[in-house]
Design a protein around this motif. Structure first.
Motif, PDB file in Angstrom:
ATOM      1  N   UNK A   1       0.851  -1.191   0.000  1.00 56.42           N
ATOM      2  CA  UNK A   1       0.000   0.000   0.000  1.00 56.42           C
ATOM      3  C   UNK A   1       0.884   1.237   0.000  1.00 56.42           C
ATOM      4  N   UNK A   2       0.595   2.163  -0.923  1.00 54.92           N
ATOM      5  CA  UNK A   2       1.303   3.439  -0.972  1.00 54.92           C
ATOM      6  C   UNK A   2       0.414   4.492  -0.337  1.00 54.92           C
ATOM      7  N   UNK A   3       1.007   5.344   0.473  1.00 55.84           N
ATOM      8  CA  UNK A   3       0.283   6.455   1.088  1.00 55.84           C
ATOM      9  C   UNK A   3       0.989   7.755   0.743  1.00 55.84           C
TER      10      UNK A   3
ATOM     11  N   UNK B   1      -3.831  10.016   1.355  1.00 54.60           N
ATOM     12  CA  UNK B   1      -4.486   9.209   0.338  1.00 54.60           C
ATOM     13  C   UNK B   1      -3.703   7.910   0.221  1.00 54.60           C
ATOM     14  N   UNK B   2      -4.378   6.765   0.285  1.00 51.44           N
ATOM     15  CA  UNK B   2      -3.705   5.469   0.217  1.00 51.44           C
ATOM     16  C   UNK B   2      -4.317   4.612  -0.881  1.00 51.44           C
ATOM     17  N   UNK B   3      -3.474   3.757  -1.492  1.00 46.13           N
ATOM     18  CA  UNK B   3      -3.916   2.882  -2.574  1.00 46.13           C
ATOM     19  C   UNK B   3      -2.869   1.809  -2.793  1.00 46.13           C
ATOM     20  N   UNK B   4      -3.222   0.763  -3.549  1.00 45.19           N
ATOM     21  CA  UNK B   4      -2.280  -0.315  -3.858  1.00 45.19           C
ATOM     22  C   UNK B   4      -1.105   0.245  -4.634  1.00 45.19           C
ATOM     23  N   UNK B   5       0.104  -0.246  -4.358  1.00 44.84           N
ATOM     24  CA  UNK B   5       1.283   0.342  -4.987  1.00 44.84           C
ATOM     25  C   UNK B   5       1.781  -0.409  -6.217  1.00 44.84           C
ATOM     26  N   UNK B   6       0.883  -1.135  -6.923  1.00 50.37           N
ATOM     27  CA  UNK B   6       1.362  -1.776  -8.137  1.00 50.37           C
ATOM     28  C   UNK B   6       1.626  -0.702  -9.196  1.00 50.37           C
ATOM     29  N   UNK B   7       2.564  -0.983 -10.097  1.00 50.56           N
ATOM     30  CA  UNK B   7       3.149   0.029 -10.979  1.00 50.56           C
ATOM     31  C   UNK B   7       2.141   0.867 -11.764  1.00 50.56           C
ATOM     32  N   UNK B   8       1.129   0.266 -12.351  1.00 54.28           N
ATOM     33  CA  UNK B   8       0.162   1.016 -13.162  1.00 54.28           C
ATOM     34  C   UNK B   8      -0.768   1.888 -12.329  1.00 54.28           C
ATOM     35  N   UNK B   9      -0.764   1.719 -11.034  1.00 57.78           N
ATOM     36  CA  UNK B   9      -1.683   2.443 -10.154  1.00 57.78           C
ATOM     37  C   UNK B   9      -1.030   3.668  -9.506  1.00 57.78           C
ATOM     38  N   UNK B  10       0.283   3.808  -9.604  1.00 61.37           N
ATOM     39  CA  UNK B  10       0.994   4.828  -8.835  1.00 61.37           C
ATOM     40  C   UNK B  10       0.620   6.249  -9.240  1.00 61.37           C
ATOM     41  N   UNK B  11       0.590   6.567 -10.548  1.00 62.27           N
ATOM     42  CA  UNK B  11       0.314   7.939 -10.959  1.00 62.27           C
ATOM     43  C   UNK B  11      -1.164   8.207 -11.209  1.00 62.27           C
TER      44      UNK B  11
END
Length: 110
Positions: A28-30, A40-50
């Motif tokens: 999880x990236x925050x 704001x937090x979300x899954x940190x897989x590559x296509x989801x980061x930006x």
């Protein structure tokens, strides 16, 4: 009281990122905007980061409300899109109340 800038001078520049704190833990990236104490937090897989998916943000961000394509709320911070025919005629204004509420009209926060 924190003051939200009415103009963001350059998208994704170092000036913007210096106000954000990024952490990763257990997939999880925050991203935290320290000045306003919102995160704001979300899954940190590559296509989801930006461009994180809204459903993913809802899953990992407590108190996140999304209003279709019109805006969002995280805790006590809300941002709404206002569409005008010619943006150059829209005002850049900021209203502050005695109850620590700031209402500003300016550029969209990156």
């Amino acid at each position: 009281m924190a003051i939200i800038p009415l103009k963001i001078y350059s998208s994704f520049s170092d000036d913007i990122f210096e106000h954000l704190t990024e952490t990763k833990s257990d997939g999880v990236m925050s991203i935290k905007w320290d000045l306003l104490n919102i995160e704001l937090s979300f899954s940190d897989y590559e296509n989801n980061i930006f461009n994180p998916r809204i459903d993913d943000i809802k899953k990992y961000t407590q108190n996140f409300r999304f209003y279709e394509t019109f805006g969002y709320t995280i805790n006590k911070f809300s941002e709404f899109l206002i569409f005008v025919e010619k943006w150059e005629y829209a005002p850049n204004i900021c209203i502050k109340t005695n109850d620590d509420i700031e209402i500003s009209i300016g550029e969209v926060t990156p």
